[in-house]
Every structure is written in structure tokens, then in C-alpha cells.
Design a protein around this motif. Structure first.
Motif, PDB file in Angstrom:
ATOM      1  N   ASP A 253       1.547  -1.377   0.120  1.00 26.62           N
ATOM      2  CA  ASP A 253       0.026   0.077   0.182  1.00 26.62           C
ATOM      3  C   ASP A 253       0.746   1.079  -0.071  1.00 26.62           C
ATOM      4  N   ALA A 254       1.116   1.958  -1.125  1.00 25.04           N
ATOM      5  CA  ALA A 254       1.986   2.850  -1.041  1.00 25.04           C
ATOM      6  C   ALA A 254       2.053   4.098  -0.583  1.00 25.04           C
ATOM      7  N   ARG A 255       0.355   4.182  -0.194  1.00 21.52           N
ATOM      8  CA  ARG A 255      -0.100   5.490   0.514  1.00 21.52           C
ATOM      9  C   ARG A 255      -0.083   5.096   2.047  1.00 21.52           C
ATOM     10  N   GLN A 256       0.088   3.510   2.484  1.00 24.29           N
ATOM     11  CA  GLN A 256      -0.006   3.879   3.927  1.00 24.29           C
ATOM     12  C   GLN A 256       1.593   3.522   4.248  1.00 24.29           C
ATOM     13  N   HIS A 257       2.434   3.184   3.497  1.00 21.27           N
ATOM     14  CA  HIS A 257       4.005   2.640   3.605  1.00 21.27           C
ATOM     15  C   HIS A 257       3.608   1.505   4.386  1.00 21.27           C
ATOM     16  N   LYS A 258       3.353   0.769   3.929  1.00 22.98           N
ATOM     17  CA  LYS A 258       3.321  -0.801   3.952  1.00 22.98           C
ATOM     18  C   LYS A 258       3.346  -2.257   3.329  1.00 22.98           C
ATOM     19  N   ILE A 259       3.317  -2.947   3.600  1.00 23.93           N
ATOM     20  CA  ILE A 259       3.310  -4.448   3.110  1.00 23.93           C
ATOM     21  C   ILE A 259       1.980  -5.346   3.754  1.00 23.93           C
ATOM     22  N   LEU A 273       4.799  -5.370   7.216  1.00 26.84           N
ATOM     23  CA  LEU A 273       5.909  -4.523   7.641  1.00 26.84           C
ATOM     24  C   LEU A 273       5.815  -3.040   7.113  1.00 26.84           C
ATOM     25  N   GLU A 274       5.820  -2.004   8.072  1.00 28.23           N
ATOM     26  CA  GLU A 274       5.397  -0.940   8.279  1.00 28.23           C
ATOM     27  C   GLU A 274       6.625   0.773   8.035  1.00 28.23           C
ATOM     28  N   ARG A 275       7.206  -0.087   7.816  1.00 27.50           N
ATOM     29  CA  ARG A 275       8.633   0.716   8.057  1.00 27.50           C
ATOM     30  C   ARG A 275       9.820   1.492   6.869  1.00 27.50           C
ATOM     31  N   SER A 276       9.915   2.192   6.442  1.00 23.62           N
ATOM     32  CA  SER A 276      10.933   2.589   5.697  1.00 23.62           C
ATOM     33  C   SER A 276      10.833   1.680   4.081  1.00 23.62           C
ATOM     34  N   LEU A 277       9.235   2.089   4.149  1.00 25.29           N
ATOM     35  CA  LEU A 277       8.475   2.172   2.723  1.00 25.29           C
ATOM     36  C   LEU A 277       7.557   3.391   2.100  1.00 25.29           C
ATOM     37  N   PRO A 278       8.734   3.961   1.121  1.00 24.68           N
ATOM     38  CA  PRO A 278       8.798   5.715   1.087  1.00 24.68           C
ATOM     39  C   PRO A 278       7.552   5.528  -0.137  1.00 24.68           C
ATOM     40  N   HIS A 279       7.093   4.791  -1.241  1.00 25.17           N
ATOM     41  CA  HIS A 279       6.433   4.217  -2.764  1.00 25.17           C
ATOM     42  C   HIS A 279       6.104   2.784  -2.802  1.00 25.17           C
ATOM     43  N   THR A 293       9.325  -3.020  -5.117  1.00 24.56           N
ATOM     44  CA  THR A 293      10.280  -1.870  -5.685  1.00 24.56           C
ATOM     45  C   THR A 293       9.816  -1.012  -5.433  1.00 24.56           C
ATOM     46  N   ASP A 294      10.478   0.093  -5.431  1.00 23.34           N
ATOM     47  CA  ASP A 294      10.475   1.962  -4.312  1.00 23.34           C
ATOM     48  C   ASP A 294      11.036   2.712  -5.386  1.00 23.34           C
ATOM     49  N   TRP A 295       9.298   3.809  -5.815  1.00 25.28           N
ATOM     50  CA  TRP A 295       9.667   4.535  -6.929  1.00 25.28           C
ATOM     51  C   TRP A 295      10.445   5.583  -6.289  1.00 25.28           C
ATOM     52  N   ARG A 296      10.869   5.526  -4.916  1.00 21.32           N
ATOM     53  CA  ARG A 296      11.189   6.425  -4.358  1.00 21.32           C
ATOM     54  C   ARG A 296      12.501   7.171  -4.367  1.00 21.32           C
ATOM     55  N   THR A 297      12.994   5.549  -3.815  1.00 19.18           N
ATOM     56  CA  THR A 297      14.118   4.883  -3.854  1.00 19.18           C
ATOM     57  C   THR A 297      14.756   4.138  -4.414  1.00 19.18           C
ATOM     58  N   ARG A 298      14.305   4.270  -5.518  1.00 18.99           N
ATOM     59  CA  ARG A 298      14.281   3.568  -6.950  1.00 18.99           C
ATOM     60  C   ARG A 298      15.555   2.446  -7.344  1.00 18.99           C
ATOM     61  N   SER A 299      15.237   1.546  -6.111  1.00 22.67           N
ATOM     62  CA  SER A 299      15.674   0.408  -5.219  1.00 22.67           C
ATOM     63  C   SER A 299      14.434  -0.627  -5.643  1.00 22.67           C
ATOM     64  N   ILE A 300      15.361  -1.689  -4.752  1.00 26.03           N
ATOM     65  CA  ILE A 300      14.905  -3.321  -4.952  1.00 26.03           C
ATOM     66  C   ILE A 300      15.045  -3.599  -3.727  1.00 26.03           C
ATOM     67  N   HIS A 301      13.836  -4.042  -3.163  1.00 24.96           N
ATOM     68  CA  HIS A 301      14.608  -4.521  -1.859  1.00 24.96           C
ATOM     69  C   HIS A 301      13.886  -5.173  -1.382  1.00 24.96           C
TER      70      HIS A 301
END
Length: 344
Positions: A253-259, A273-279, A293-301
Motif C-alpha cells: 500500500d503506497a499511501r500507508q507505506h506498508k506490506i 512491514l510498515e517501516r522504510s517504505l516510501p512508495h 520495487t520502490d519509486w522513491r528510493t528507485r531500488s529493489i528491497h
């Protein structure tokens, strides 16, 4: 654990209860704890026995020496992801990294057919559904008309169909792997359909919709039997994936920043998880880990699928990370199944 019970003739006596049991006051006896339900100790399957439990693995996996987690028989698998201008693969440990398709326009969503060595993706600049072999040959648009914002590509590897969603026409459609015999299967009640995952062995599809009344829904592969499985507490449910051995769905959930996670009927919902999930945008699962994938960090976690622990960045400094899938043959074990069209 040791418990003192001052009841009747047992007054003042110390009674020992093993940790696999709990004390039932009414009957002065120990009752077995179902560790499988209470603690979810196993990576995949779990059998409860009096005083203990046993983990087991699905076909294509074997139990690790810790007797809790499962490992795939496949050699080190890859994670395949869309990066808008290309499609790339990376090993799950992050060490091997290479391009599959390059010089693309705007690749957003993707999926694959392992046994046919095919990859499919949607391009929202060209408004087409594309297909190619994994060696980069025979690139072709299999659906070229009537699309406005194609996304949510998913492959039925048993019945050889490709599915996709469209955020403008607000439909879910299906076709043969070459784009023929195309027809819509869900065309009403969609707001902003976002991501789609299939479970051909169970004749099931599940999708996210982050419209005004965000939902996660499921239906049979012909579009019938539609039902909302998650309704409350959603805002921007983006990507969704399925852990087939445990029949668990995971979504970001991109707005709630969690999985979050739940079973196929929406029960047993929990936050992973609900920490360190910008988008967070898209998500996949392999063995004991989630990858997203995360748009803001432009990374794979990556993080543990049950606890959210061991959160790690496996690759960063990407251009535009979009959809992500695990490339592993265990997903496509073929079971006896004939697709039955439940509608008229």
C-alpha cells in the motif's frame, strides 16, 4: 512452563506443563497447542501433532536443515523487473545483474511463461501488450488496439492465456498467448484496477483496485464468482503477489507505506512491514523472502515474508523500477486442471 494450581486436592502442588500444551483450568489437564495456527513456525506447510509439529515443503522445494524453512530445487533463481526503458533480471542475492530487453518505450507490468520461454509486458506509451522470447528475439505486439492504459499483465501457464487490466477502459481482458480470441471478462465495477495475479491450479485470479473505495477482489479465471476479499483499511493497494505453497497473498500500500498479507479469502490478515517504505510499487515472493520495487528510493528491497525482518536493499540507483516477478520454474508445476467457464 511451571504453574501452581490451588484447586481441590491439588492445592499447593506444582504441576509441570510442556510448552507445547496449555493449562485447561476446568479439567486440571494439559491440552495440546496447535503451533501451526498459533505461531506459524513453518515457511510453507505445517502439520500439528500432540506436543509437537512438523514442517513440510511443496513440490519443487526441500526442507532445510533447520527443519523450518524450504529451499527451491531450482538453481539460483532470478528476479525479473520492468524498468520502463528496459526489462532486467537480477539474482535473488543481488550479485548477478543483466538486461533482457532494451530500448523499450514505457514497460510497466510484466509476467512470463517459463516453459515456453516467453515474457509479456504492457507498454503505456504505445498502448500495446508485447511478447518476446527471453533471448530477445521475435518481439511483437500481440494486442494493439482498444487499449488506453494497459497494466496488470498476468500469464495463465496451464491454459496458455494472457490477462491484462486497463485503467482507462476499466476492464480485465484475456486472450491466447498470441493475442487471438480476445475478450473482456470483467467490465463493470472497476475504479482504478492496478495489479493482477493468477492461480491457475485453483482457477482463480486476484487483483487490487485503488479507486475511491479501494479493494482487493477475486474471481474465477472466466470472470465469474467475483467477490471482495479485502475492503477495510486500504488506500493505495499497488502491487500484489501470491505465495502458492501457503496460498497467501501479499500486497503493498503506497499511501500507508506498508506490506500486508492474508489468505485467499481475505482472512488471517496481518501487517508484515510498515517501516522504510516510501512508495512501494510492485511485489513478488520467493522462498522465505518478499522482494519489492520502490519509486522513491528507485531500488529493489527484500525482507522476510513472515516477520518483515532482515530488510535489505539488493539493488539501487535504478531508473524507473516498475513491476517485479520471480523467475523460477516451481511456479509452473502442472496439475490436472481443465479451465471451466463458470459464466454463461
Amino acid at each position: 512452563m511451571d504453574l501452581d494450581r490451588n484447586i481441590g486436592k491439588n492445592r499447593g502442588k506444582r504441576i509441570r506443563i510442556e510448552t507445547s500444551y496449555f493449562w485447561k483450568d476446568s479439567y486440571l489437564r494439559c491440552v495440546d497447542v496447535d503451533e501451526c495456527k498459533v505461531f506459524s513456525p513453518c515457511s510453507q506447510g505445517c502439520d500439528n501433532f500432540p506436543g509437537t509439529f512438523r514442517c513440510y515443503c511443496a513440490r519443487g522445494y526441500y526442507l532445510r536443515p533447520d527443519n523450518y524453512s524450504c529451499k527451491a530445487h531450482d538453481p539460483l533463481p532470478s528476479i525479473v523487473f520492468a524498468n520502463r526503458l528496459d526489462i532486467r533480471q537480477i539474482s535473488v542475492d543481488g550479485h548477478e545483474y543483466s538486461a533482457i530487453m532494451e530500448d523499450l518505450q514505457n514497460a510497466i507490468s510484466l509476467d512470463f511463461h517459463y516453459y515456453r520461454d516467453l515474457i509479456f509486458w504492457s507498454d503505456v506509451s504505445l498502448d500495446v501488450i508485447m511478447r518476446a522470447f527471453l533471448n530477445g528475439t521475435e518481439v511483437t505486439g500481440i494486442v494493439r488496439w482498444g487499449l488506453r492504459k494497459p497494466g496488470g499483465v498476468a500469464v495463465d501457464w496451464i491454459n496458455d492465456h494472457v490477462y491484462w487490466m486497463d485503467g482507462i477502459t476499466k476492464r480485465i481482458e484475456v486472450a491466447e498467448l498470441d493475442g487471438s480470441n480476445r475478450h473482456p471478462i470483467v467490465w463493470s465495477g472497476l475504479q482504478k484496477p492496478r495489479a493482477l495475479v493468477l492461480y491457475p491450479q485453483k482457477d482463480l485470479m486476484v487483483w487490487t483496485d485503488w479507486g475511491e473505495n479501494a479493494t482487493i477482489e477475486s474471481a474465477f479465471l472466466d470472470g465469474s464468482g467475483r467477490r471482495v476479499i479485502v475492503r477495510e483499511g486500504l488506500q493505495w493497494p499497488n502491487g500484489i503477489t501470491m505465495d502458492y505453497p501457503t496460498e497467501t497473498i501479499y500486497w503493498v500500500d503506497a499511501r500507508q507505506h506498508k506490506i500486508e498479507a492474508a489468505l485467499l479469502d481475505g482472512s488471517n490478515r496481518k501487517t508484515i512491514l510498515e517501516r522504510s517504505l516510501p512508495h512501494p510499487f510492485a511485489i513478488t515472493v520467493f522462498e522465505d523472502n518478499l522482494y519489492w520495487t520502490d519509486w522513491r528510493t528507485r531500488s529493489i528491497h527484500m525482507a522476510n515474508k513472515r516477520t518483515g525482518r532482515d530488510h535489505t536493499t539488493i539493488h539501487q540507483s535504478l531508473a524507473f523500477p516498475m513491476d517485479i516477478r520471480r523467475w523460477v520454474f516451481e511456479r509452473e508445476y502442472r496439475f490436472p486442471l481443465v479451465l471451466k467457464w463458470h459464466g454463461s
